[in-house]
Each structure stands twice: as structure tokens, then as C-alpha cells.
Design a protein around this motif. Structure first.
Motif, mmCIF file in Angstrom:
data_model
loop_
_atom_site.group_PDB
_atom_site.id
_atom_site.type_symbol
_atom_site.label_atom_id
_atom_site.label_comp_id
_atom_site.label_asym_id
_atom_site.label_seq_id
_atom_site.Cartn_x
_atom_site.Cartn_y
_atom_site.Cartn_z
ATOM 1 N N ALA A 210 0.821 -1.213 0.000
ATOM 2 C CA ALA A 210 0.000 0.000 0.000
ATOM 3 C C ALA A 210 0.851 1.256 0.000
ATOM 4 O O ALA A 210 0.412 2.309 -0.486
ATOM 5 C CB ALA A 210 -0.936 -0.010 1.203
ATOM 6 N N ASP A 211 2.070 1.174 0.506
ATOM 7 C CA ASP A 211 2.932 2.358 0.612
ATOM 8 C C ASP A 211 3.863 2.507 -0.592
ATOM 9 O O ASP A 211 4.517 3.545 -0.737
ATOM 10 C CB ASP A 211 3.775 2.273 1.896
ATOM 11 C CG ASP A 211 4.449 3.585 2.239
ATOM 12 O OD1 ASP A 211 3.752 4.609 2.293
ATOM 13 O OD2 ASP A 211 5.680 3.585 2.440
ATOM 14 N N PHE A 212 3.922 1.483 -1.454
ATOM 15 C CA PHE A 212 4.894 1.515 -2.554
ATOM 16 C C PHE A 212 4.634 2.640 -3.560
ATOM 17 O O PHE A 212 5.576 3.357 -3.929
ATOM 18 C CB PHE A 212 4.920 0.162 -3.270
ATOM 19 C CG PHE A 212 5.938 0.083 -4.375
ATOM 20 C CD1 PHE A 212 7.276 -0.130 -4.081
ATOM 21 C CD2 PHE A 212 5.559 0.247 -5.694
ATOM 22 C CE1 PHE A 212 8.225 -0.190 -5.096
ATOM 23 C CE2 PHE A 212 6.500 0.189 -6.718
ATOM 24 C CZ PHE A 212 7.831 -0.033 -6.417
ATOM 25 N N PRO A 213 3.405 2.838 -4.067
ATOM 26 C CA PRO A 213 3.191 3.921 -5.046
ATOM 27 C C PRO A 213 3.583 5.292 -4.512
ATOM 28 O O PRO A 213 4.260 6.069 -5.207
ATOM 29 C CB PRO A 213 1.689 3.832 -5.344
ATOM 30 C CG PRO A 213 1.307 2.433 -5.010
ATOM 31 C CD PRO A 213 2.165 2.062 -3.840
ATOM 32 N N ALA A 214 3.171 5.610 -3.279
ATOM 33 C CA ALA A 214 3.506 6.916 -2.713
ATOM 34 C C ALA A 214 5.007 7.061 -2.507
ATOM 35 O O ALA A 214 5.575 8.142 -2.708
ATOM 36 C CB ALA A 214 2.766 7.117 -1.389
ATOM 37 N N ALA A 215 5.674 5.961 -2.120
ATOM 38 C CA ALA A 215 7.127 6.016 -1.915
ATOM 39 C C ALA A 215 7.849 6.289 -3.230
ATOM 40 O O ALA A 215 8.800 7.082 -3.279
ATOM 41 C CB ALA A 215 7.615 4.702 -1.303
ATOM 42 N N PHE A 216 7.413 5.631 -4.299
ATOM 43 C CA PHE A 216 8.053 5.851 -5.597
ATOM 44 C C PHE A 216 7.812 7.266 -6.108
ATOM 45 O O PHE A 216 8.729 7.912 -6.642
ATOM 46 C CB PHE A 216 7.538 4.837 -6.616
ATOM 47 C CG PHE A 216 8.117 5.023 -7.994
ATOM 48 C CD1 PHE A 216 9.413 4.600 -8.275
ATOM 49 C CD2 PHE A 216 7.381 5.627 -9.000
ATOM 50 C CE1 PHE A 216 9.954 4.782 -9.545
ATOM 51 C CE2 PHE A 216 7.920 5.814 -10.263
ATOM 52 C CZ PHE A 216 9.209 5.378 -10.535
ATOM 53 N N LEU A 217 6.604 7.771 -5.940
ATOM 54 C CA LEU A 217 6.304 9.129 -6.388
ATOM 55 C C LEU A 217 7.118 10.159 -5.614
ATOM 56 O O LEU A 217 7.567 11.164 -6.178
ATOM 57 C CB LEU A 217 4.812 9.412 -6.233
ATOM 58 C CG LEU A 217 3.879 8.661 -7.193
ATOM 59 C CD1 LEU A 217 2.426 8.974 -6.875
ATOM 60 C CD2 LEU A 217 4.199 9.017 -8.647
ATOM 61 N N GLN A 218 7.330 9.914 -4.326
ATOM 62 C CA GLN A 218 8.153 10.823 -3.529
ATOM 63 C C GLN A 218 9.598 10.818 -4.024
ATOM 64 O O GLN A 218 10.229 11.875 -4.133
ATOM 65 C CB GLN A 218 8.087 10.426 -2.064
ATOM 66 C CG GLN A 218 8.834 11.387 -1.141
ATOM 67 C CD GLN A 218 8.819 10.930 0.302
ATOM 68 O OE1 GLN A 218 8.902 9.735 0.575
ATOM 69 N NE2 GLN A 218 8.723 11.864 1.226
ATOM 70 N N GLU A 219 10.141 9.626 -4.311
ATOM 71 C CA GLU A 219 11.500 9.530 -4.845
ATOM 72 C C GLU A 219 11.591 10.189 -6.212
ATOM 73 O O GLU A 219 12.572 10.903 -6.511
ATOM 74 C CB GLU A 219 11.920 8.061 -4.926
ATOM 75 C CG GLU A 219 13.289 7.818 -5.544
ATOM 76 C CD GLU A 219 14.433 8.305 -4.668
ATOM 77 O OE1 GLU A 219 15.567 8.419 -5.186
ATOM 78 O OE2 GLU A 219 14.182 8.567 -3.474
ATOM 79 N N PHE A 220 10.589 9.982 -7.053
ATOM 80 C CA PHE A 220 10.577 10.580 -8.390
ATOM 81 C C PHE A 220 10.568 12.097 -8.302
ATOM 82 O O PHE A 220 11.296 12.789 -9.020
ATOM 83 C CB PHE A 220 9.357 10.080 -9.170
ATOM 84 C CG PHE A 220 9.279 10.596 -10.582
ATOM 85 C CD1 PHE A 220 9.962 9.954 -11.595
ATOM 86 C CD2 PHE A 220 8.523 11.726 -10.881
ATOM 87 C CE1 PHE A 220 9.894 10.431 -12.906
ATOM 88 C CE2 PHE A 220 8.449 12.210 -12.172
ATOM 89 C CZ PHE A 220 9.139 11.558 -13.197
#
Length: 460
Positions: A210-220
Motif C-alpha cells: 500500500a505504501d509503494f506507489p507513494a514512496a516511488f512518487l516521492q522519490e521521483f
């Protein structure tokens, strides 16, 4: 490959029992995710969510952010939302660890482990009661964290509907947190009983995913923003992440094959001896990582304890490091626990004595090894030799986020998916679940071949 994948999906959907199991599992997951968004009655969820996320993203003083982020990811964000499911499934995991450790020293528990289904049911009941006891310890610790460490009342009074220094806040909140954790445990057991896969592990994986999409967008956003290294670095990170996933899969499937020779059998009929079965050669596949993802889960459950204990004395820099999942103190202890639990869990889940007895009863033997005790000792020796490198590689994967954070990945949230607990749990649980589905399909395919032509035409 595309056609084969589509055909596999059709096969799964064509099997009513398997389809119902998958839909049931998805339904339970939906209930679990919905419950994680229900806040404690005394908490203003809108305020708490934004405040805790702001604290975590700003580093929380440099020590608490990593641990808070990990706790939050394990519960699918329920921890940072002050949800009724904030404790998640981790109290049950902690209770399971305690019961298994006590089973090595208490004769009564050892007897239950050998009593088959009835013994397992009794152990499960003991684990459930112990889960309540663990919750009664963790619930006040969690409330103390959010009311004194993250959301002190004198600074964030708008986050509370009830004064957190009163009995009317503490008692109902503790009862609800305990009930939420027990509800999560019940959901996991229902998935195991009526769904597909290991329910407890699936709920943990769902929280992490559940946290993966938000984590990737933050890194991006960080890499493409001011001071970032641009899209090229994002591509490098993705490729490296895919490589880490591939290595994690290899670690999960690599085996050591032990050759087995089955002696020829003869059958007397009409005074003559006729050879019916020729000696067959097979293999015993011993996994290098036979314990799977459980050592990671066990070790992670225990790693929350040092971080909570350091709240007592935050001036000690050495012990304060245990609250930061990227510190060397945290990762050294984490790696040691993983190696220990890998040997421990492998020892209790791979019954070499029973394997040796079954081989002897079925006329099987390992070449140049005597049946019985010698075979059990031989299997135990091989298992110990392959478990050591397996546990070391598992520990390396677990501490990899600390190595890539800052040097390759710029945000701690995304770094947690480069190896570590998050990635290994996701890979392990997904592979175990897929293997169960494949086994179900293969078994049904075998039965279908002997029943009707329709089964052959559907590919089942």
C-alpha cells in the motif's frame, strides 16, 4: 508467454473452488484496508495524518523517522493515521515467536507440537491469548508515542477530541487497539482457512504494498526536482531494484538436490518371482532458504523493542541509534537476529528424523549412507551447511536499504523497498501464494485428465 499467462488466468477463473478462494482472499484484504482508515474515536484523523506524515517526512529529529516509516508501512499506514488497526498483525507475530521459543524449553509445549492437529489447535489457542497480553503492552506504548513523542497535547491540541491525559482517552483507546489487532489476526486466520496463501503473511504484504506507489512518487519528485539527478537516476534506481528483486527470487528458489535411490521390489506369483519395480532414482530438494520469509518477520518484530526502550534514555547516542532503521547499530543487530532465526526456524520446520524414517519405510536410501539415524544426521549436516550461506545472504538483503540510502536512493521511504524487510516479504509471500495456485492447478489438471474429455479441452 502472454498467451500462456492469459490461459492461466482463464484456468484459474474456470475452477470454481479456486476462484472462490481468491475472491474470498481479496474480500478480506478489502475489509482489512478499509478498517485501517478508521481512526480511534478520540483522535482527529485529518489532523493526525497530516502531522505525523509531516514529522516523518522531515526526519523527526533524525532518529525516529525511519522506525516510524517502517512501522507505518507494516500496517499499511494505519500506524501513522492513529487507526483502530494501528498495531496491525505484529502482536500476533510476537506471540508466535514467544510460543515457539518457549516450545524449546517447556515439555508441555513440546508435547503439543507432536500431537498433530489437536496439539496445533491448542498451541494456536495459547498464541491467541498471548497475543492479547502482547497487545496490552504495545497499545499503551503506542499511545504514549503519539501523545508524548509525536503529538504532544500542548502543541497539537487540535488533533484530539478528548484530552489524552485522562482516563476517558486511555481506557477506550487501549480496548479498541487490542480489539483491532485481534480482528486483524482473525482476518489472517480466515484467509489461511478459506482463502489462498498464508493469511498473516498476506496481510503484512498488503500493508507494505500500500505504501509503494507513494514512496516511488516521492522519490521521483525528489530526483526530478531541484537538486536531484534527473530521470536518468530514476532509471538506474528502477533497474537496480529489478536486479535486487531477481536476486531475491533466486534466493527463494535455489535448492540443494540430495539423490535418493529406491531399491527394486519383487513380487512372488505362482511360484515364480517377477520383478515389478525397477530401482528408481529421485531427489530430495533442500532449499538454501528453507525458512522463507519468516526469519525476517520474526526479527523485525523483535527490532521494534529496542526502538521503544530507547525512549527511556534518548541522550545515549548508541542506544538511540536503534530507533533509526538506517543506523549501523540497528542493522548489525537486525542481521544477527535474522541469521539466528533462520537456523531456528529451519530446525523446527524441516523434520530430518521424520524424513529419514519415511525414506526407510518406503525403501529409499541415500547412496553410501546407511538408513535411519545416519541418514538423519547426513540430512541435518547438509541442511546446516546450506543454511549458513542462505542466512548470510538473507541478512545482506535485509540491511541493503541502509547501504543504498543516500548513496543511490534519496528518500528513506523508497529505500525501504531495496531489499530489507519490505521487499523480501513481498517476494516471499507472492511466490508462496503463486506456488499454491500452481499446485492447485496441477492437481486439478491431473484429476481432470482421468475424468472427461471436457477437462482435456479446457486445459485443466
Amino acid at each position: 508467454m502472454k498467451v500462456g499467462f492469459i490461459q492461466t488466468l482463464k484456468n484459474i477463473w474456470s475452477l470454481k473452488e479456486l476462484r472462490d478462494k481468491i475472491l474470498f482472499t481479496l474480500g478480506i484484504i478489502l475489509v482489512y484496508r478499509f478498517a485501517s482508515y478508521i481512526s480511534l474515536p478520540a483522535i482527529n484523523m485529518a489532523e493526525v495524518g497530516s502531522l505525523l506524515e509531516q514529522y516523518r517526512s522531515q526526519g523527526g529529529g533524525g532518529q525516529g523517522a525511519g522506525l516510524l516509516g517502517l512501522l507505518s508501512s507494516f500496517t499499511g499506514g494505519a500506524f501513522s493515521r492513529a487507526s483502530i488497526m494501528a498495531l496491525g498483525i505484529m502482536p500476533y507475530i510476537s506471540a508466535s515467536i514467544i510460543v515457539q521459543l518457549m516450545g524449546m524449553a517447556i515439555p508441555y509445549l513440546q508435547k503439543l507440537q507432536k500431537d498433530g492437529e489437536s496439539g496445533r489447535n491448542t498451541l494456536n489457542q495459547i498464541t491467541r491469548w498471548l497475543t492479547i497480553a502482547v497487545c496490552l503492552v504495545q497499545a499503551p506504548s503506542y499511545l504514549t508515542s503519539i501523545t508524548q513523542y509525536f503529538l504532544p497535547y500542548n502543541q497539537f491540541a487540535q488533533a484530539y477530541y478528548v484530552d489524552p491525559n485522562t482516563f476517558m482517552f486511555w481506557f477506550p483507546s487501549i480496548v479498541i487497539l487490542v480489539a483491532g489487532s485481534l480482528f486483524a489476526m482473525w482476518l489472517g486466520e480466515k484467509i489461511t482457512d478459506k482463502g489462498i496463501g498464508n493469511g498473516i503473511s498476506i496481510l503484512i504484504m498488503v500493508g507494505i504494498l500500500a505504501d509503494f506507489p507513494a514512496a516511488f512518487l516521492q522519490e521521483f519528485s525528489t530526483q526530478t526536482g531541484k537538486g536531484g539527478l534527473g530521470n536518468v537516476m530514476i532509471l538506474v534506481e528502477v533497474l537496480f531494484w529489478m536486479l535486487v528483486v531477481l536476486l531475491a527470487i533466486v534466493l527463494s528458489v535455489v535448492v540443494r538436490k540430495i539423490p535418493i535411490q529406491y531399491v527394486s521390489r519383487a513380487h512372488a506369483r505362482g511360484g515364480a518371482t517377477r520383478n515389478l519395480t525397477q530401482g528408481a532414482r529421485q531427489w530430495i530438494p533442500l532449499k538454501v532458504n528453507a525458512a522463507g520469509v519468516m526469519p525476517i518477520i520474526f526479527a523485525q518484530a523483535l527490532m521494534f523493542v529496542p526502538g521503544l526502550l530507547t525512549n527511556i534514555d534518548e541522550t545515549n547516542q548508541f542506544f538511540a541509534g536503534f530507533k533509526n532503521v538506517f543506523s549501523w547499530q540497528y542493522n548489525v543487530l537486525f542481521a544477527i537476529l535474522i541469521i539466528i532465526f533462520t537456523f531456528f526456524y529451519t530446525a523446527i520446520t524441516i523434520p530430518v528424523n521424520q524424513m529419514a524414517d519415511d525414506l526407510k519405510k518406503n525403501g529409499g536410501l541415500i547412496p553410501k549412507v546407511r538408513p535411519g539415524k545416519d541418514t538423519a544426521d547426513y540430512l541435518d549436516d547438509i541442511l546446516s551447511k546450506i543454511t549458513l550461506p542462505g542466512s548470510i545472504f538473507l541478512a545482506i538483503f535485509a540491511v541493503l536499504p541502509a547501504l543504498v540510502y543516500g548513496s543511490l536512493v534519496q528518500t528513506d521511504r523508497f529505500a525501504l523497498f531495496f531489499g530489507g524487510t519490505s521487499l523480501l516479504i513481498m517476494v516471499g509471500v507472492i511466490m508462496d501464494t503463486v506456488q499454491q495456485i500452481n499446485t492447485y492447478l496441477l492437481n486439478h489438471h491431473y484429476d481432470g485428465l482421468t475424468q472427461s474429455k471436457l477437462s482435456r479441452t479446457t486445459g485443466l
